[in-house]
Design a protein around this motif. Sequence first.
Motif, PDB file in Angstrom:
ATOM      1  N   GLU A 156       0.834  -1.200   0.000  1.00 58.24           N
ATOM      2  CA  GLU A 156       0.000   0.000   0.000  1.00 58.24           C
ATOM      3  C   GLU A 156       0.875   1.259   0.000  1.00 58.24           C
ATOM      4  O   GLU A 156       0.625   2.209  -0.757  1.00 58.24           O
ATOM      5  N   ASP A 164      -4.697  15.585  -0.881  1.00 55.61           N
ATOM      6  CA  ASP A 164      -5.398  14.303  -0.782  1.00 55.61           C
ATOM      7  C   ASP A 164      -4.414  13.146  -0.922  1.00 55.61           C
ATOM      8  O   ASP A 164      -4.502  12.143  -0.212  1.00 55.61           O
ATOM      9  N   GLN A 165      -3.464  13.307  -1.850  1.00 56.72           N
ATOM     10  CA  GLN A 165      -2.521  12.222  -2.084  1.00 56.72           C
ATOM     11  C   GLN A 165      -1.511  12.114  -0.940  1.00 56.72           C
ATOM     12  O   GLN A 165      -1.066  11.019  -0.603  1.00 56.72           O
ATOM     13  N   GLN A 181       1.086   4.183  -2.932  1.00 56.22           N
ATOM     14  CA  GLN A 181       0.777   5.596  -2.687  1.00 56.22           C
ATOM     15  C   GLN A 181       1.990   6.494  -2.946  1.00 56.22           C
ATOM     16  O   GLN A 181       1.828   7.647  -3.351  1.00 56.22           O
ATOM     17  N   PHE A 190      -9.120   7.657   3.591  1.00 54.95           N
ATOM     18  CA  PHE A 190      -7.917   8.276   3.009  1.00 54.95           C
ATOM     19  C   PHE A 190      -7.299   7.360   1.961  1.00 54.95           C
ATOM     20  O   PHE A 190      -7.092   6.181   2.207  1.00 54.95           O
ATOM     21  N   GLY A 191      -7.008   7.939   0.804  1.00 52.71           N
ATOM     22  CA  GLY A 191      -6.409   7.148  -0.264  1.00 52.71           C
ATOM     23  C   GLY A 191      -7.463   6.487  -1.142  1.00 52.71           C
ATOM     24  O   GLY A 191      -7.153   6.010  -2.224  1.00 52.71           O
ATOM     25  N   ARG A 244     -11.196   9.324   7.724  1.00 52.55           N
ATOM     26  CA  ARG A 244      -9.845   8.797   7.875  1.00 52.55           C
ATOM     27  C   ARG A 244      -9.745   7.395   7.281  1.00 52.55           C
ATOM     28  O   ARG A 244      -8.754   7.046   6.635  1.00 52.55           O
ATOM     29  N   THR A 250     -11.943  11.199  -0.869  1.00 54.07           N
ATOM     30  CA  THR A 250     -11.538  12.410  -0.160  1.00 54.07           C
ATOM     31  C   THR A 250     -12.745  13.320   0.052  1.00 54.07           C
ATOM     32  O   THR A 250     -13.682  13.335  -0.738  1.00 54.07           O
ATOM     33  N   GLU A 266      -1.269   8.138   5.766  1.00 51.08           N
ATOM     34  CA  GLU A 266      -2.084   7.274   6.628  1.00 51.08           C
ATOM     35  C   GLU A 266      -1.439   5.886   6.774  1.00 51.08           C
ATOM     36  O   GLU A 266      -1.150   5.471   7.893  1.00 51.08           O
ATOM     37  N   ASN A 273      -2.281  12.711   2.172  1.00 53.92           N
ATOM     38  CA  ASN A 273      -3.046  11.968   3.184  1.00 53.92           C
ATOM     39  C   ASN A 273      -3.088  10.480   2.861  1.00 53.92           C
ATOM     40  O   ASN A 273      -2.986   9.638   3.745  1.00 53.92           O
ATOM     41  N   ALA A 274      -3.258  10.190   1.579  1.00 45.75           N
ATOM     42  CA  ALA A 274      -3.363   8.788   1.166  1.00 45.75           C
ATOM     43  C   ALA A 274      -2.080   8.024   1.486  1.00 45.75           C
ATOM     44  O   ALA A 274      -2.116   6.841   1.815  1.00 45.75           O
ATOM     45  N   LEU A 275      -0.947   8.705   1.391  1.00 42.68           N
ATOM     46  CA  LEU A 275       0.328   8.060   1.717  1.00 42.68           C
ATOM     47  C   LEU A 275       0.610   8.111   3.218  1.00 42.68           C
ATOM     48  O   LEU A 275       1.078   7.131   3.813  1.00 42.68           O
ATOM     49  N   LYS A 332      -5.438  20.826  -3.489  1.00 42.86           N
ATOM     50  CA  LYS A 332      -6.265  19.813  -2.819  1.00 42.86           C
ATOM     51  C   LYS A 332      -5.902  18.416  -3.324  1.00 42.86           C
ATOM     52  O   LYS A 332      -5.800  17.469  -2.536  1.00 42.86           O
TER      53      LYS A 332
END
Lengths: 403, 460
Positions: free
Chosen positions: A346, A384-385, A350, B243-244, B240, B247, A391, A387-389, A380
Motif C-alpha cells: 500500500e 489528498d494524495q 501511494q 484516506f487514499g 480517515r 476524499t 495514513e 493523506n493517502a500516503l 487539494k
Amino acid sequence: MTTRRVLATVGTAGVLALALSGCVAKADVAQAAIGVDITDDGCAVAVATATAGAVSFALENNGTDVNEFEILADDQLRIVGEKENVTPGQKVDFVTHLEPGTYYTACKFQQVGAPVGLAEFTVTGEASAASADEQELSDQAVTEYLAYVRSQVSELLPQVEEFAAAYASGDDETARSLFAKTRVSYERIEPTAEAFGDLDPKIDYREVDAVAEGLDWTGFHRIEKDLWAPQPGDLNSDGQDALADWAPSTPEQRQEFADGLVADVTELHDLVTDPSFTVSLADISNGAIGLLDEVASGKITGEEDWWSGTDLTDFEANVQGAGVAFGAVKALAESKGDEGKALSTEIEKQFTALEDALAKYGSIEDGFVEYGTLTDADKKALSDQVNALAEPLSQLTATVLGV
Amino acid sequence: MGEHDTPGAAGHSEADVSPQTNAPTADAAPAEQTHAEQAHGVSRRGLFGLLGAGAAGLAVGGAGGAAAAAAIAGGGASGGGSEASVYDFYGTHQAGITTPVQDRLHFAAFDVSDMLDRDGLKGLLADWTAAAARLTQGLEVEEGGAVGGSDYAPPVDTGEALGLHASGLTITFGFGPTLFTTADGTDRFGLAARRPPLLEPLPRFQGDALVPQLTGGDLAIQACADDPQVAVHAIRNLSRIAFGRATLRWSQLGFGRTSSTSTAQATPRNLFGFKDGTANLKVEQHDLVDEQVWVGASDEPAWLAGGSYLVTRRIRMIIENWDRVQLGEQEMLVGRSKGSGAPLSGGGEFTEPDFEAEGPTGAPLIDVNAHVRLAHPTMNGGTRMLRRGYNFVDGNDELGRLDAGLFFIAYQRSPQQFIDVQRSLASDGLNEYLKHVGSAIFAVPGGVKKGEFVGQALFA
C-alpha cells in the motif's frame, strides 16, 4: 519542526561493516571480479551486468585523492552498497550481495559532492530465498540509511558553499537559480538535521518561527528573503507586514549569513559523517513519517519558501527522502507476515501515486513551477494524495518494530 | 497494529459483552476485502466481530438492543432523543431518515479517488459499514481503538468520543450520480448500467448561486446525533478510513433541527425565526411515508428498493436584511404567524391552511406568493417530502455578514418531488433573502443486513 519521541533502539548496528559482505562465503563467489577504474572524474566499471548473488568488484583508484565506490538502487538515491576510503593507488576488492534488478554504479571524489560517473548496472537471475533473519535485515536497513544520509550531507556541503558565495558576492541571479536545488539534499534528510537540536533552527527556520521563538533569524530563508525581496504592502506568511523589523542585508551582513550557513552545514556534515553517528530503526521509519508531516503542514500550504515560491522542490525532496527511509526498512516490514507485506504494498502504491502527481509540475532536475501558480484544486489533489500516503505510512514504525 | 490484531480473530473483549460474536462468517464478508483495509486500520474484525446489539464495551447507559422506542419515549417536551438513545444500524431501511430528528448534524460528501477500482470501492463501503455499525452503538471504530493499541502506532480511533454515549447517532450513506458515470461520461466502476434513471444532477432553479466546491459528490454520509461531538467523531473517523480511497469534497455542520419527523417532537424554528416543518411528513404516517419516501419494490432499479432519494441544499439566508423586515411582511412572506406558527387563514399551528380564505379587502389571507402556499402539497399535486434540515452558522463572510442559513435535507421516493416543489417556489417572496450556494443529490440504498455492506445489492 517535528519532534518525535525517540524509541528504544531495536538492533542498532553500531558496527558499520559493509552489509552482508561478511556473510558471503568464498565458495559462493562464482563470478569473476568486475574491474572498476576509479579516477577523479570517472568511474569506469568493466561490465554493466552480473548474476544475482555475491558480486565482486576489483576497485583501483587511479586518481589523485581519496574516493569511494557506491552501488545505488534504481531510484539513484538509496545506497545498497559502498566502499569508502579508497586511497590513491589502492587496489581493493569489494564484495556485495545483489538481488536481480536495476542498479547504478558511481564514485565520489574526495567523498563529497554528487556521484561521479553514474552508470546503469543490471543484475539478472533468480532472487535468493528471502532471509528471515531479522537482525540481518535491521542491520542492513541501518547501514543503508546511514550511507544515504552521509551521501546527502556530502552532496549538500559543496552546493551550499557555491550558493552562499554567489549570495555573498551579490550575484543574486546565480544565487536565485541555485536556491531550490541547493536545499534538496537538506530536505531529503531533514529529520536527521532536526535530531541535532540547534542546527535545524539555524539552517532552515522561517522568519515567523524564528521571531516567535526569539531567535536570531539566519540560514536559507533569511537569504531567500534578500534574494526575493518583498515589496511595500507584502505580507509575511503569518499575515504581518513583511517589511516590519526587516531590512535588506548589507554586504557585510550577507557575508555573515553566508558564512554562518556554510559553518552550520559543515557542522552537520561533520556530525553525520562521524563514525560514532548512528540511527535506530525507529529513527528511520519515524523519519519517513516526519518528512510526510513536513509536507502536509508546511509545503502544501506554500509557507516554506514564502518568497521564492520553490515549495514544490522541497516537497519532492521530502517525498524522496521519505521514500528512501521507507525503502531501507521495507524488507523488515515485509518480514512481519501478511500484514507487513500488505502495508508495504500500500505504501509503495501511494508513493508512486504521489510522485506521479508531483511530476505534473516539474522535477528537481528541471525545476518546478512556482507554487503560487497552483490552483486550490491543484493543491487539494496533492493534499489528498499526501493523506493517502501518510495514513499507511503512520503504521510503519509499529510494523517494523513489531510492537 | 499490534499482536492483538491477528486478522480473522474475533474481538477479544467483545466476546465478554455479547454472546453473538460468532455472527457472520467469512462467506458473508466481501471477498475483496483487501490489504488496504489493514493499512487503514480497519481489520476484518470490524465485520466479523460486530455486536448484534447496543450492549457496549463503552457505557451506553445500560441501553441494550434497539432503543428507538425508548428514545422517543424519553424525549420529553422537545421530542428529541437523549444521550442514551441507541438506534439499530441494521434494518429494512437505513437509519437516519424516519428516525426522530436528532439535534445535530455533520454531513459530508466525498469524491472517490481515481486510483480506486470496483473491488476497492466495495472494500471502502465494507469498511465504512463495519465502522458505522459500531459507532452508532456508541462503540469505538475498533475495540480498544483509541487507547488500547501499540504505543508506536497512531490510535485506530481518534478518541474524542471516549466516554460519550451513542447520543442517538445515525449514519446514512448515499451514492451520487457521478459514482455511476462521471461528468465526462466515464464508467469507472462498471456501475453505469445500474444507475437509477432518476438519479440525474438537479436542473437549475431560480435563485441558484451554486459554488462548485459545495456541490455534488460521489458519496455522501449523513451523521446525526444529539451530541455534536459524537456526530463529528463519526465523520472524522469515516473520512480517515477513506484516506487514499475517497476524499472529502465538502461538509456541513448543522444544529437546531429545522423539522420534526415525529408527532412526538415540537416544531423547531429556522433562522428566520419561524417554525419550520409543521406540515412535514411524520413517521407515524406510515402509508404516506411508504408512498412518498421509500423506493418501492416495484420501482426501478430493484437494487434501490427500500431506499430513497436524498436532496441537500446549502441555502444561505441573508439574515441581516431579513431582520429589518417588518413583522407583518415577514408573516405575509411566509404565510404563517411568527409566534404560533398558525396559518394566516386562522386556527392553530396544525390547522390546515385555507388558501381560498379572503380578508376584508378581498385579498387572500395567505398571499399568492407566500411560502406556505407555494410549497403546500395541495399546490403540488399532493407531493410531500420528508424534510430533515438543520440550521447552520459558519462564521461570517468577508462583508461581516453571518454565513448562516438552512442546510436543507429532504428524502423522497423520486427526485421529481423536490424538483416540482422547488419550481413552484420560483415566485416565493422569501427568495429575496435566500441564496442556494450548495446542492447535491444522492441515491440512498435500502437498509443493511448483518454480514452485508451498505449498497451491496448495487454490485450484485
